[in-house]
Design a protein around this motif. Structure first.
Motif, PDB file in Angstrom:
ATOM      1  N   UNK A 159     -49.002 -11.426  27.853  1.00  0.00           N
ATOM      2  CA  UNK A 159     -49.564 -12.405  28.879  1.00  0.00           C
ATOM      3  C   UNK A 159     -48.759 -13.598  29.191  1.00  0.00           C
ATOM      4  N   UNK A 160     -48.074 -14.142  28.239  1.00  0.00           N
ATOM      5  CA  UNK A 160     -47.069 -15.159  28.269  1.00  0.00           C
ATOM      6  C   UNK A 160     -46.074 -15.095  29.378  1.00  0.00           C
ATOM      7  N   UNK A 161     -45.445 -13.749  28.782  1.00  0.00           N
ATOM      8  CA  UNK A 161     -43.901 -13.458  29.720  1.00  0.00           C
ATOM      9  C   UNK A 161     -44.474 -13.062  31.081  1.00  0.00           C
ATOM     10  N   UNK A 162     -45.581 -12.045  31.277  1.00  0.00           N
ATOM     11  CA  UNK A 162     -45.962 -11.824  32.652  1.00  0.00           C
ATOM     12  C   UNK A 162     -46.437 -12.866  33.417  1.00  0.00           C
ATOM     13  N   UNK A 163     -47.128 -13.915  32.667  1.00  0.00           N
ATOM     14  CA  UNK A 163     -47.502 -15.051  33.539  1.00  0.00           C
ATOM     15  C   UNK A 163     -46.273 -15.694  34.103  1.00  0.00           C
ATOM     16  N   UNK A 164     -45.100 -15.832  33.085  1.00  0.00           N
ATOM     17  CA  UNK A 164     -43.965 -16.633  33.586  1.00  0.00           C
ATOM     18  C   UNK A 164     -43.228 -15.763  34.639  1.00  0.00           C
ATOM     19  N   UNK A 165     -43.353 -14.698  34.620  1.00  0.00           N
ATOM     20  CA  UNK A 165     -42.677 -13.809  35.577  1.00  0.00           C
ATOM     21  C   UNK A 165     -43.335 -13.955  36.952  1.00  0.00           C
ATOM     22  N   UNK A 166     -44.382 -14.015  36.990  1.00  0.00           N
ATOM     23  CA  UNK A 166     -45.373 -14.149  38.104  1.00  0.00           C
ATOM     24  C   UNK A 166     -45.060 -15.805  38.910  1.00  0.00           C
ATOM     25  N   UNK A 167     -44.986 -16.645  37.972  1.00  0.00           N
ATOM     26  CA  UNK A 167     -44.574 -17.892  38.242  1.00  0.00           C
ATOM     27  C   UNK A 167     -43.444 -18.150  38.920  1.00  0.00           C
ATOM     28  N   UNK A 168     -42.305 -17.538  38.156  1.00  0.00           N
ATOM     29  CA  UNK A 168     -40.914 -17.409  38.879  1.00  0.00           C
ATOM     30  C   UNK A 168     -40.827 -16.800  39.852  1.00  0.00           C
ATOM     31  N   UNK A 169     -41.507 -15.737  40.088  1.00  0.00           N
ATOM     32  CA  UNK A 169     -41.327 -15.013  41.498  1.00  0.00           C
ATOM     33  C   UNK A 169     -42.016 -15.653  42.573  1.00  0.00           C
ATOM     34  N   UNK A 170     -42.850 -16.636  42.510  1.00  0.00           N
ATOM     35  CA  UNK A 170     -43.232 -17.790  43.557  1.00  0.00           C
ATOM     36  C   UNK A 170     -41.897 -18.328  44.017  1.00  0.00           C
ATOM     37  N   UNK A 171     -41.064 -18.625  43.067  1.00  0.00           N
ATOM     38  CA  UNK A 171     -39.836 -19.591  43.298  1.00  0.00           C
ATOM     39  C   UNK A 171     -38.971 -18.849  44.113  1.00  0.00           C
ATOM     40  N   UNK A 172     -38.755 -17.350  44.155  1.00  0.00           N
ATOM     41  CA  UNK A 172     -38.079 -16.615  44.834  1.00  0.00           C
ATOM     42  C   UNK A 172     -37.962 -16.878  46.401  1.00  0.00           C
ATOM     43  N   UNK A 173     -39.432 -17.129  46.708  1.00  0.00           N
ATOM     44  CA  UNK A 173     -39.759 -17.261  48.160  1.00  0.00           C
ATOM     45  C   UNK A 173     -39.749 -18.763  48.402  1.00  0.00           C
ATOM     46  N   UNK A 174     -40.157 -19.543  47.287  1.00  0.00           N
ATOM     47  CA  UNK A 174     -40.351 -21.361  47.801  1.00  0.00           C
ATOM     48  C   UNK A 174     -39.006 -21.829  47.602  1.00  0.00           C
ATOM     49  N   UNK A 175     -38.055 -21.196  46.821  1.00  0.00           N
ATOM     50  CA  UNK A 175     -36.638 -22.318  46.840  1.00  0.00           C
ATOM     51  C   UNK A 175     -35.982 -22.299  48.331  1.00  0.00           C
ATOM     52  N   UNK A 256     -34.986 -13.246  53.915  1.00  0.00           N
ATOM     53  CA  UNK A 256     -36.062 -11.805  53.843  1.00  0.00           C
ATOM     54  C   UNK A 256     -35.661 -11.489  52.444  1.00  0.00           C
ATOM     55  N   UNK A 257     -34.577 -11.522  51.564  1.00  0.00           N
ATOM     56  CA  UNK A 257     -34.439 -10.976  50.748  1.00  0.00           C
ATOM     57  C   UNK A 257     -35.159 -11.679  49.315  1.00  0.00           C
ATOM     58  N   UNK A 258     -34.933 -12.825  49.400  1.00  0.00           N
ATOM     59  CA  UNK A 258     -35.855 -13.802  48.259  1.00  0.00           C
ATOM     60  C   UNK A 258     -37.336 -13.431  48.491  1.00  0.00           C
ATOM     61  N   UNK A 259     -37.760 -13.422  49.791  1.00  0.00           N
ATOM     62  CA  UNK A 259     -39.114 -13.105  49.849  1.00  0.00           C
ATOM     63  C   UNK A 259     -39.596 -11.877  49.492  1.00  0.00           C
ATOM     64  N   UNK A 260     -39.095 -10.921  49.812  1.00  0.00           N
ATOM     65  CA  UNK A 260     -39.145  -9.307  49.340  1.00  0.00           C
ATOM     66  C   UNK A 260     -38.816  -9.478  47.854  1.00  0.00           C
ATOM     67  N   UNK A 261     -37.984 -10.188  47.185  1.00  0.00           N
ATOM     68  CA  UNK A 261     -37.963  -9.997  45.739  1.00  0.00           C
ATOM     69  C   UNK A 261     -39.186 -10.522  45.167  1.00  0.00           C
ATOM     70  N   UNK A 262     -39.816 -11.585  45.788  1.00  0.00           N
ATOM     71  CA  UNK A 262     -40.815 -12.445  45.021  1.00  0.00           C
ATOM     72  C   UNK A 262     -42.046 -11.467  45.181  1.00  0.00           C
ATOM     73  N   UNK A 263     -42.060 -10.812  46.593  1.00  0.00           N
ATOM     74  CA  UNK A 263     -43.258  -9.904  46.815  1.00  0.00           C
ATOM     75  C   UNK A 263     -43.419  -8.816  45.495  1.00  0.00           C
ATOM     76  N   UNK A 264     -42.215  -8.264  45.392  1.00  0.00           N
ATOM     77  CA  UNK A 264     -42.235  -7.069  44.438  1.00  0.00           C
ATOM     78  C   UNK A 264     -42.510  -7.588  43.118  1.00  0.00           C
ATOM     79  N   UNK A 265     -41.815  -8.601  42.751  1.00  0.00           N
ATOM     80  CA  UNK A 265     -41.923  -9.045  41.259  1.00  0.00           C
ATOM     81  C   UNK A 265     -43.208  -9.974  40.940  1.00  0.00           C
ATOM     82  N   UNK A 266     -43.746 -10.440  42.093  1.00  0.00           N
ATOM     83  CA  UNK A 266     -44.688 -11.520  41.900  1.00  0.00           C
ATOM     84  C   UNK A 266     -46.315 -10.944  42.679  1.00  0.00           C
TER      85      UNK A 266
END
Length: 300
Positions: A159-175, A256-266
């Motif tokens: 849960x910790x690792x997956x929660x951190x993945x979801x959180x970091x995936x937000x930054x793919x689109x945010x950055x 497009x690519x960062x947003x798509x990556x965040x969508x797939x991983x987050x």
């Protein structure tokens, strides 16, 4: 009292979402045509200044208050604070270290637009956003993995690792939305290889969020922290609305690519975890059904 809290939570959550929607529309539609707003004279200029200076701050404060009320009424004040305090302290420490030394995110500095800066380096709203999006991601991960029902070490670590993945995936689109569009909120002193962002930044996000989620997991180890299916809607709405805002800005700038990556991983994993948690709670187990039938037969 509880009814008033629910109302306040809904008002703040609605304000959070509307602030994001207006902010997205303003950045994508209004700012590119700012001269039309400024043609209204002092009124137009004042409106632009207020929007630019306070829009992001209002949005984040609404989100913080909404998630805080939600956590207080569903998890209890001790559980809420045992996540919020470590999340805020650890993230602001990481941000201060990052803006001062370049570790763990890379060489960057914050511009104006996100409120008062702590030590003149980090806007006070930044650790608040780490808290409310981080808690939302972590709760979805815990629920999807069934930590409350079966709190094994493996599930809690997952849960910790997956929660951190979801959180970091937000930054793919945010950055790219926040650092490289027409209205940047921070600036990379040395542009990175991933659409202007250093790969180190994402490692820093994952590492920092893993640390404060681990602290929360340790503090929550004697607390089941179980949410009903309907209660999971708030964390999901917060996570998805924050992703949608970031994705809208980045897509508007052609990333497009960062947003798509965040969508797939987050986004996709978050929705699947939410769906799993909801369907598991709504569908009685076979053993439960057999017990009910046996009880009914015995009663006859």
């Amino acid at each position: 009292m509880m009814k008033q809290l629910v109302i306040a939570e809904r008002v703040c959550l609605t304000g959070h979402i509307l602030s994001k929607a207006f902010g997205l529309a303003g950045i994508l539609l209004v700012i590119p045509h700012a001269e039309k707003i400024l043609n209204f004279g002092d009124v137009g200029q004042t409106a632009m200044q207020l929007s630019m200076a306070n829009g992001g701050v209002v949005d984040i404060i609404f989100g913080t208050v909404a998630v805080s009320i939600f956590a207080f009424r569903t998890l209890g004040w001790q559980t809420w604070l045992s996540f919020m305090v470590p999340a805020v302290l650890i993230s602001v420490s990481s941000e201060l270290l990052g803006t001062g030394t370049g570790f763990p995110f890379g060489d960057y500095h914050y511009l104006n637009g996100l409120g008062y800066k702590i030590a003149e380096l980090v806007p006070f709203t930044i650790p608040l956003s780490w808290f409310y999006v981080g808690l939302s991601a972590y709760l979805v991960a815990r629920a999807g993995l069934g930590v409350a029902k079966n709190p094994t070490i493996l599930r809690q670590v997952g849960a910790v690792l997956l929660g951190a993945v979801l959180f970091t995936s937000w930054d793919f689109a945010l950055e790219p939305a926040m650092s490289q569009t027409s209205l940047p909120f921070w600036f990379w002193d040395q542009a990175g290889a991933f659409y202007g962002t250093p790969y180190q930044n994402y490692a820093g996000w994952f590492g920092t969020s893993t640390v404060f989620m681990t602290v929360a997991a340790l503090l929550w180890r004697n607390n089941p922290v179980k949410l009903e299916p309907k209660q999971l809607n708030v964390p999901m709405i917060v996570y998805l609305s924050n992703y949608a805002f970031a994705a809208g800005l980045s897509l508007g700038a052609g990333f497009v690519v960062p947003v798509s990556l965040g969508f797939i991983t987050g986004v996709i994993p978050a929705v699947l975890l939410w769906w799993k948690a909801v369907t598991q709670d709504e569908t009685p187990s076979a053993a439960t059904e057999v017990t009910k039938v046996a009880t009914a037969v015995g009663a006859k």
